[in-house]
Motif scaffolding. Structure first.
Motif, PDB file in Angstrom:
ATOM      1  N   ALA A  71      64.609  13.262  81.700  1.00  0.00           N
ATOM      2  CA  ALA A  71      63.955  11.978  81.951  1.00  0.00           C
ATOM      3  C   ALA A  71      64.319  11.449  83.340  1.00  0.00           C
ATOM      4  O   ALA A  71      63.465  10.915  84.057  1.00  0.00           O
ATOM      5  CB  ALA A  71      64.355  10.964  80.880  1.00  0.00           C
ATOM      6  N   ARG A  72      65.569  11.622  83.741  1.00  0.00           N
ATOM      7  CA  ARG A  72      66.003  11.166  85.065  1.00  0.00           C
ATOM      8  C   ARG A  72      65.282  11.949  86.164  1.00  0.00           C
ATOM      9  O   ARG A  72      64.775  11.363  87.117  1.00  0.00           O
ATOM     10  CB  ARG A  72      67.513  11.346  85.210  1.00  0.00           C
ATOM     11  CG  ARG A  72      68.073  10.800  86.507  1.00  0.00           C
ATOM     12  CD  ARG A  72      69.581  10.966  86.578  1.00  0.00           C
ATOM     13  NE  ARG A  72      69.961  12.351  86.791  1.00  0.00           N
ATOM     14  CZ  ARG A  72      70.048  12.925  87.996  1.00  0.00           C
ATOM     15  NH1 ARG A  72      69.786  12.241  89.080  1.00  0.00           N
ATOM     16  NH2 ARG A  72      70.397  14.185  88.094  1.00  0.00           N
ATOM     17  N   GLY A  94      58.824  12.971  89.419  1.00  0.00           N
ATOM     18  CA  GLY A  94      57.544  13.031  88.728  1.00  0.00           C
ATOM     19  C   GLY A  94      57.438  14.346  87.968  1.00  0.00           C
ATOM     20  O   GLY A  94      58.335  15.188  88.012  1.00  0.00           O
ATOM     21  N   GLU A  95      56.359  14.516  87.274  1.00  0.00           N
ATOM     22  CA  GLU A  95      56.169  15.755  86.526  1.00  0.00           C
ATOM     23  C   GLU A  95      55.572  16.783  87.465  1.00  0.00           C
ATOM     24  O   GLU A  95      54.406  16.705  87.832  1.00  0.00           O
ATOM     25  CB  GLU A  95      55.251  15.548  85.327  1.00  0.00           C
ATOM     26  CG  GLU A  95      55.162  16.766  84.464  1.00  0.00           C
ATOM     27  CD  GLU A  95      54.305  16.553  83.246  1.00  0.00           C
ATOM     28  OE1 GLU A  95      53.792  17.558  82.754  1.00  0.00           O
ATOM     29  OE2 GLU A  95      54.150  15.427  82.796  1.00  0.00           O
ATOM     30  N   ALA A 105      62.384  13.447  85.903  1.00  0.00           N
ATOM     31  CA  ALA A 105      60.970  13.063  85.872  1.00  0.00           C
ATOM     32  C   ALA A 105      60.762  11.727  86.579  1.00  0.00           C
ATOM     33  O   ALA A 105      59.761  11.535  87.278  1.00  0.00           O
ATOM     34  CB  ALA A 105      60.464  12.995  84.440  1.00  0.00           C
ATOM     35  N   ARG A 106      61.708  10.780  86.402  1.00  0.00           N
ATOM     36  CA  ARG A 106      61.604   9.497  87.095  1.00  0.00           C
ATOM     37  C   ARG A 106      61.696   9.682  88.600  1.00  0.00           C
ATOM     38  O   ARG A 106      60.970   9.055  89.358  1.00  0.00           O
ATOM     39  CB  ARG A 106      62.737   8.565  86.652  1.00  0.00           C
ATOM     40  CG  ARG A 106      62.384   7.587  85.584  1.00  0.00           C
ATOM     41  CD  ARG A 106      63.428   6.490  85.406  1.00  0.00           C
ATOM     42  NE  ARG A 106      64.808   6.844  85.651  1.00  0.00           N
ATOM     43  CZ  ARG A 106      65.648   7.364  84.760  1.00  0.00           C
ATOM     44  NH1 ARG A 106      65.219   7.625  83.542  1.00  0.00           N
ATOM     45  NH2 ARG A 106      66.888   7.638  85.074  1.00  0.00           N
ATOM     46  N   ILE A 107      62.573  10.555  89.037  1.00  0.00           N
ATOM     47  CA  ILE A 107      62.790  10.745  90.468  1.00  0.00           C
ATOM     48  C   ILE A 107      61.667  11.554  91.102  1.00  0.00           C
ATOM     49  O   ILE A 107      61.100  11.154  92.124  1.00  0.00           O
ATOM     50  CB  ILE A 107      64.149  11.450  90.707  1.00  0.00           C
ATOM     51  CG1 ILE A 107      65.284  10.530  90.273  1.00  0.00           C
ATOM     52  CG2 ILE A 107      64.311  11.836  92.171  1.00  0.00           C
ATOM     53  CD1 ILE A 107      66.639  11.201  90.234  1.00  0.00           C
ATOM     54  N   GLU A 123      68.792  13.930  81.168  1.00  0.00           N
ATOM     55  CA  GLU A 123      68.697  14.563  82.489  1.00  0.00           C
ATOM     56  C   GLU A 123      67.240  14.861  82.832  1.00  0.00           C
ATOM     57  O   GLU A 123      66.796  14.620  83.957  1.00  0.00           O
ATOM     58  CB  GLU A 123      69.524  15.851  82.511  1.00  0.00           C
ATOM     59  CG  GLU A 123      69.488  16.591  83.817  1.00  0.00           C
ATOM     60  CD  GLU A 123      70.195  15.875  84.947  1.00  0.00           C
ATOM     61  OE1 GLU A 123      70.025  16.311  86.102  1.00  0.00           O
ATOM     62  OE2 GLU A 123      70.908  14.884  84.708  1.00  0.00           O
TER      63      GLU A 123
END
Length: 73
Positions: free
Chosen positions: A33-34, A40-41, A36-38, A31
């Motif tokens: 990682a998902r 960003g950090e 962060a992909r959407i 979750e």
């Protein structure tokens, strides 16, 4: 007294708890990682207090002056 399926194998309840904990950890990691992909950090891992004063990499005013567009300066 009733018999539970986990009673037959010593330690099987402990291993099922460990499995559930591992699955929850994998789910939370996936979750994160998902997101962060959407998005960003969004937030850094550490705060400025934790990093210390020397980690800024230069003067803040210098950075601000470098960001001013040419037609404003």
């Amino acid at each position: 007294m009733t018999s539970h399926p986990d009673d037959a194998v010593p330690g099987s309840q402990d291993s099922s708890r460990e499995t559930a904990a591992a699955q929850e950890l994998r789910r939370k990691s996936a979750e994160a990682a998902r997101l962060a992909r959407i998005f960003g950090e969004v937030l850094p891992e550490t705060t400025g207090d934790e990093r210390g004063e020397g980690s800024r990499g230069g003067d803040v005013d210098e950075w601000l002056r470098s960001q001013v567009p040419p037609h404003h300066g």
